[in-house]
Design an enzyme around this catalytic site. Structure first.
Site, PDB file in Angstrom:
ATOM      1  N   THR A   1       0.850  -1.198   0.000  1.00 13.43           N
ATOM      2  CA  THR A   1       0.000   0.000   0.000  1.00 13.43           C
ATOM      3  C   THR A   1       0.877   1.236   0.000  1.00 13.43           C
ATOM      4  O   THR A   1       1.933   1.235   0.626  1.00 13.43           O
ATOM      5  CB  THR A   1      -0.855   0.048   1.286  1.00 13.43           C
ATOM      6  OG1 THR A   1      -1.677  -1.110   1.323  1.00 13.43           O
ATOM      7  CG2 THR A   1      -1.736   1.287   1.346  1.00 13.43           C
TER       8      THR A   1
ATOM      9  N   ARG B   1     -12.321  -9.449  -1.243  1.00 12.70           N
ATOM     10  CA  ARG B   1     -12.011  -8.760   0.016  1.00 12.70           C
ATOM     11  C   ARG B   1     -11.569  -7.308  -0.246  1.00 12.70           C
ATOM     12  O   ARG B   1     -10.757  -7.035  -1.108  1.00 12.70           O
ATOM     13  CB  ARG B   1     -10.899  -9.506   0.738  1.00 12.70           C
ATOM     14  CG  ARG B   1     -10.418  -8.859   2.033  1.00 12.70           C
ATOM     15  CD  ARG B   1      -9.183  -8.022   1.824  1.00 12.70           C
ATOM     16  NE  ARG B   1      -8.636  -7.526   3.085  1.00 12.70           N
ATOM     17  CZ  ARG B   1      -7.747  -6.544   3.177  1.00 12.70           C
ATOM     18  NH1 ARG B   1      -7.293  -5.956   2.091  1.00 12.70           N
ATOM     19  NH2 ARG B   1      -7.283  -6.146   4.342  1.00 12.70           N
TER      20      ARG B   1
ATOM     21  N   GLY C   1     -10.004  -3.912   1.879  1.00  9.94           N
ATOM     22  CA  GLY C   1      -9.457  -3.433   3.139  1.00  9.94           C
ATOM     23  C   GLY C   1      -9.890  -1.996   3.380  1.00  9.94           C
ATOM     24  O   GLY C   1     -10.915  -1.539   2.878  1.00  9.94           O
ATOM     25  N   ASP C   2      -9.081  -1.300   4.146  1.00 11.38           N
ATOM     26  CA  ASP C   2      -9.390   0.098   4.476  1.00 11.38           C
ATOM     27  C   ASP C   2      -9.040   1.066   3.367  1.00 11.38           C
ATOM     28  O   ASP C   2      -9.604   2.164   3.290  1.00 11.38           O
ATOM     29  CB  ASP C   2      -8.591   0.495   5.730  1.00 11.38           C
ATOM     30  CG  ASP C   2      -7.081   0.341   5.491  1.00 11.38           C
ATOM     31  OD1 ASP C   2      -6.668  -0.701   4.924  1.00 11.38           O
ATOM     32  OD2 ASP C   2      -6.315   1.246   5.858  1.00 11.38           O
TER      33      ASP C   2
ATOM     34  N   THR D   1      -1.955   2.407   6.906  1.00 11.79           N
ATOM     35  CA  THR D   1      -1.480   1.189   6.250  1.00 11.79           C
ATOM     36  C   THR D   1      -1.485   0.071   7.287  1.00 11.79           C
ATOM     37  O   THR D   1      -1.546   0.322   8.486  1.00 11.79           O
ATOM     38  CB  THR D   1      -0.079   1.388   5.635  1.00 11.79           C
ATOM     39  OG1 THR D   1       0.296   0.207   4.925  1.00 11.79           O
ATOM     40  CG2 THR D   1       0.974   1.687   6.685  1.00 11.79           C
ATOM     41  N   GLY D   2      -1.439  -1.149   6.789  1.00 13.62           N
ATOM     42  CA  GLY D   2      -1.476  -2.284   7.704  1.00 13.62           C
ATOM     43  C   GLY D   2      -2.777  -3.049   7.549  1.00 13.62           C
ATOM     44  O   GLY D   2      -3.450  -2.929   6.523  1.00 13.62           O
TER      45      GLY D   2
ATOM     46  N   GLY E   1      -6.123  -3.818   7.145  1.00 10.79           N
ATOM     47  CA  GLY E   1      -7.238  -2.935   6.869  1.00 10.79           C
ATOM     48  C   GLY E   1      -8.471  -3.214   7.705  1.00 10.79           C
ATOM     49  O   GLY E   1      -9.193  -2.280   8.088  1.00 10.79           O
TER      50      GLY E   1
HETATM   51  N1  ASP Z   1      -4.251  -1.529   4.365  1.00 14.42           N
HETATM   52  C1  ASP Z   1      -4.092  -2.437   3.263  1.00 14.42           C
HETATM   53  C2  ASP Z   1      -5.277  -3.376   3.214  1.00 14.42           C
HETATM   54  O1  ASP Z   1      -5.753  -3.780   4.250  1.00 14.42           O
HETATM   55  C3  ASP Z   1      -2.838  -3.240   3.305  1.00 14.42           C
HETATM   56  C4  ASP Z   1      -1.562  -2.539   3.739  1.00 14.42           C
HETATM   57  O2  ASP Z   1      -1.539  -1.368   4.036  1.00 14.42           O
HETATM   58  O3  ASP Z   1      -0.516  -3.201   3.794  1.00 14.42           O
HETATM   59  O4  ASP Z   1      -5.683  -3.722   2.127  1.00 14.42           O
END
Ligand code: ASP
Length: 343
Positions: A204, A232, A234-235, A255-256, A258
């Site tokens: 991301t 799916r 994410g955020d 990030t991370g 989601g």
């Molecule tokens: N936030 C992103 C998701 O959940 C993934 C990421 O930031 O690594 O799709």
């Protein structure tokens, strides 16, 4: 490949591998918020260094933050070797699906999700914002809109790196999260992505910028978690979760994992905490603490990072686990900052 060490400004290791007390208030610690003035651009992870340069092509000439955050993350979307865009890891059925959103200083926003075979989802998100009465288009409808807007439909094929990673993943097809931090060498479904030389990359990029006029905008684009369930989201494409901009207060992006950013409407939460007077770093930290309180001991299995800019030019970031970095650029500063973390 960008040499990470050259740009590392500082390393802040917190808690030496243990949880901090999540109920301790941030005001008990001394924060000296860094202020950079304007224009300024921040983006997530090491790949943010190159993306910020792209944004600077606009900001450095007095351009609008909105144009900068689009141009900046397009650099990352174009990078075949990277984790964002069509070169990224596929979902568990072997298809790369992309999510992106963008928001400007007037609270206009646009988003696309579950988009396939389009190289620049961020630009499609901007078209959704500017050319439709809607905020969000998904799946085949988003693709149909993109094609109607003249975006070429790219071939449906995995990059060699993604193909290799997918074949490795298929051997076990495990579906469990893996902490998305540097030097993690796992190939689980939520595993971060690797370059040929073994360096880690991320799936991301979130970018926030303030232009010379003091206006804020943000963008966020991703292939989502590698080997995710088909369909799916994410955020990252969700306004308020992966990205939020309020031109009176500030901007934030995430990030991370989601799912857990969505749970607390993460980026909106960070902006609202700044509205209450917290610095960007304090606000990001409070949001991460909220996730820690919800996840409890399961928090060790995930990574979350937030970055934020306040209207007065302060900036900051905070993560759940150590290993989260963000890139900062102004006229005379270009650096990668290792964010503080709770764990
Ligand atoms: N936030 C992103 C998701 O959940 C993934 C990421 O930031 O690594 O799709």
């Amino acid at each position: 490949m960008f040499n990470r060490r050259k740009f590392v400004e500082a390393s802040f290791l917190s808690s030496l591998g243990t949880f901090i007390n999540p109920f301790k208030t941030s005001s008990e610690e001394e924060f000296i918020p860094p202020v950079l003035g304007k224009p300024v651009v921040l983006s997530t992870w090491d790949t943010g260094i190159a993306a910020n340069k792209g944004a600077w092509e606009v900001l450095g000439k007095g351009g609008r933050a909105l144009d900068a955050v689009e141009a900046g993350v397009m650099v990352t979307e174009s990078s075949q070797n990277c984790c964002v865009g069509l070169g990224a890891n596929p979902d568990r059925d072997g298809f790369v699906t992309l999510d992106a959103c963008i928001m400007d200083e007037f609270s206009n926003c646009g988003s696309v999700a579950f988009l396939e075979r389009i190289k620049h989802p961020i630009s499609v998100a901007r078209r959704v914002m500017e050319k439709t009465p809607h905020v969000m288009l998904v799946g085949s409808g988003a693709q149909q809109f993109a094609v109607a807007e003249g975006f070429p439909l790219e071939k449906q094929e995995l990059s060699p790196e993604a193909k290799q990673a997918y074949e490795n993943w298929l051997k076990k097809s495990e579906y469990k999260p893996v902490v998305n931090i540097e030097n993690t060498k796992s190939h689980g479904p939520f595993a971060p992505q690797y370059l040929e030389n073994g360096e880690l990359n991320h799936d991301t990029i979130g970018m926030i910028a303030m232009d010379a006029k003091g206006n804020l905008s943000g963008s966020c684009t991703t292939s989502g978690m590698g080997f995710k369930m088909r369909g799916r989201l994410g955020d990252s494409p969700i306004i308020g979760a992966g990205l939020f901009v309020d031109n009176e207060i500030g901007a934030a992006t995430a990030t991370g994992q989601g799912e857990d950013v969505i749970r607390i409407a993460g980026s909106h939460t960070v902006v609202e905490l700044m509205r209450q007077g917290l610095s960007p770093e304090q606000a990001c930290k409070k949001a991460v603490e909220r996730i820690l309180r919800i996840k409890k001991d399961k928090a060790k299995e995930i990574q979350i990072g937030f970055i934020a800019i306040k209207k007065n030019g302060e900036y900051g970031g905070y993560a759940l686990q150590k290993g989260f970095s963000f890139a900062v650029k102004t006229g005379n500063v270009e650096k990668l900052v290792q964010a503080k973390s709770l764990i």
